[in-house]
Each structure stands twice: as C-alpha cells, then as structure tokens.
Design an enzyme around this catalytic site. Structure first.
Site, short mmCIF file in Angstrom:
data_model
loop_
_atom_site.label_atom_id
_atom_site.label_comp_id
_atom_site.label_asym_id
_atom_site.label_seq_id
_atom_site.Cartn_x
_atom_site.Cartn_y
_atom_site.Cartn_z
N THR A 32 0.81 -1.21 0.00
CA THR A 32 0.00 0.00 0.00
C THR A 32 0.84 1.26 0.00
O THR A 32 0.48 2.27 -0.60
CB THR A 32 -0.94 -0.03 1.23
N SER A 48 1.08 -7.33 -1.48
CA SER A 48 1.74 -8.49 -0.89
C SER A 48 0.84 -9.72 -0.84
O SER A 48 1.33 -10.84 -0.67
CB SER A 48 2.31 -8.17 0.49
N THR A 81 1.65 -4.89 4.03
CA THR A 81 1.55 -5.34 5.42
C THR A 81 0.89 -6.72 5.56
O THR A 81 1.14 -7.41 6.55
CB THR A 81 0.78 -4.32 6.28
N ASP A 82 0.06 -7.10 4.58
CA ASP A 82 -0.69 -8.35 4.76
C ASP A 82 0.20 -9.59 4.89
O ASP A 82 -0.13 -10.51 5.64
CB ASP A 82 -1.69 -8.54 3.61
N1 GLU Z 1 -2.98 -6.09 0.64
C1 GLU Z 1 -2.06 -5.02 0.65
C2 GLU Z 1 -0.64 -5.53 0.84
O1 GLU Z 1 -0.36 -6.31 1.71
C3 GLU Z 1 -2.51 -4.01 1.59
C4 GLU Z 1 -1.88 -4.01 2.85
C5 GLU Z 1 -0.83 -2.98 3.02
O2 GLU Z 1 0.13 -2.82 2.31
O3 GLU Z 1 -1.03 -2.35 4.01
O4 GLU Z 1 0.20 -5.21 0.02
#
Ligand code: GLU
Length: 174
Positions: A19, A62, A93-94
């Site tokens: 993100t 991710s 973050t995922d």
């Molecule tokens: N699904 C995304 C990822 O993991 C959104 C989560 C994020 O980056 O905060 O890339």
C-alpha cells in the site's frame, strides 16, 4: 559530502510494493502498484549521514506474492546485509510477517539489522502512515541490534512472532 565528516551509514532500501507504494489510477478509479512513490518520499526527507542504495525488486500487493517472491526478498535482504550497514524492506503489510519469518528462519541474527516497514494507508492519502513508518525504519536501522524487525506505528518489533493484527490495524508481537 562535508570534508572530514564521519563515514555515512550505508542502507540498502529494498522495495517490493504494498500500500505504501500505491498510487491512484484516475482512469480506472483504483489504487494500483504501478509506479513507485518512494523516490518522492525520500526526496522530502533530510537524510544527513545516510547513504541509500535503492533495490527495486517488485511492486506488488503483498497478497499477490508467491512463495518464490518471499524467498527472493529474503535472499536479497540477507545478501545485502553482508555488504551494507543496514537493510530496509518496504513491503505490503498483509504478508510482511511471512517474509520476516522467512528471513529469521534462514538467519536469526543477520550481520546488520533488517527492518521491514510499509503502510496501511497509501502515501497519496492525506491520512497516510507511510512517511511516519519510513522515517521510523530509517532511524531504527541505524540504532537496532542485529536482528529482523518490523518498524511501524511507533514500535520496533523483533521476529519471531511478529504479526499483523487486522482488528487493531497494526503490528503486534505474540
Ligand atoms: N494487501 C495489501 C498488501 O499487503 C494491503 C496491505 C498494506 O500494504 O497495508 O500489500
């Protein structure tokens, strides 16, 4: 560089997407991982004493990373840890914890700190946490002991056992 200044702290900054790197595609009305905004973010910071080498590995949400992607990120981070004073990985973050655990499983105490960071809200949003997290990672990489960490939301959490708490919208350590 200023004459007689101490040697700069050399950081390898590996970008993988997530993100933090999403930008708004106005033609389709969606946030995408198409261009990296990291350069724009870095240009806004005063980074005296630090020398950054950018390593652009991929620009993926991710959740779309394969096992091979996590392995590639882990191997690249450990490789860079042999050459640099510190390593930062910008990551969605995922599945940030999957990569963190993969690095830790291969080498629990790399030669230098390896810091994962990212953002829950894209840089392009006014309420984004991306700049805070990038700055925290840049400071943590210079201060932390050898190890593998997540730096986000005013916390530095050491692997193993770091995970995203989807209810609280942040990282915690079990
Ligand atoms: N699904 C995304 C990822 O993991 C959104 C989560 C994020 O980056 O905060 O890339």
């Amino acid at each position: 560089m200023v004459k007689d200044s101490p040697k700069p702290f050399r950081v390898a900054l590996i970008s993988t997407g997530g993100t933090i790197e999403k930008t708004y595609d106005e033609l389709h009305g969606v946030l995408t991982n198409e261009v990296s905004v990291l350069e724009v973010m870095l240009a806004r910071l005063e980074l005296g004493g630090v020398l950054i080498e950018r390593v652009t590995l991929m620009n993926k949400d991710s959740l779309e990373m394969t096992e091979a992607d996590h392995r590639l990120i882990a191997e690249t981070a450990l490789h860079k840890a042999r050459e640099f004073d510190g390593v930062i990985i910008v990551h969605g973050t995922d599945t940030m914890a999957v990569t963190g655990e993969a690095i830790y499983a291969t080498q629990s105490k790399p030669r230098v700190p390896i810091i994962l960071t990212g953002a829950m809200r894209p840089y392009e949003l006014r309420t984004s946490d991306s700049m805070q997290n990038l700055v925290e990672a840049l400071l943590a990489v210079q201060l932390a002991e050898r190890g593998v960490y997540v730096a986000m939301h005013n916390r530095l959490l050491a692997f193993p056992g770091v995970r995203k708490d989807t209810e609280m919208g942040t990282f915690v350590k079990d």
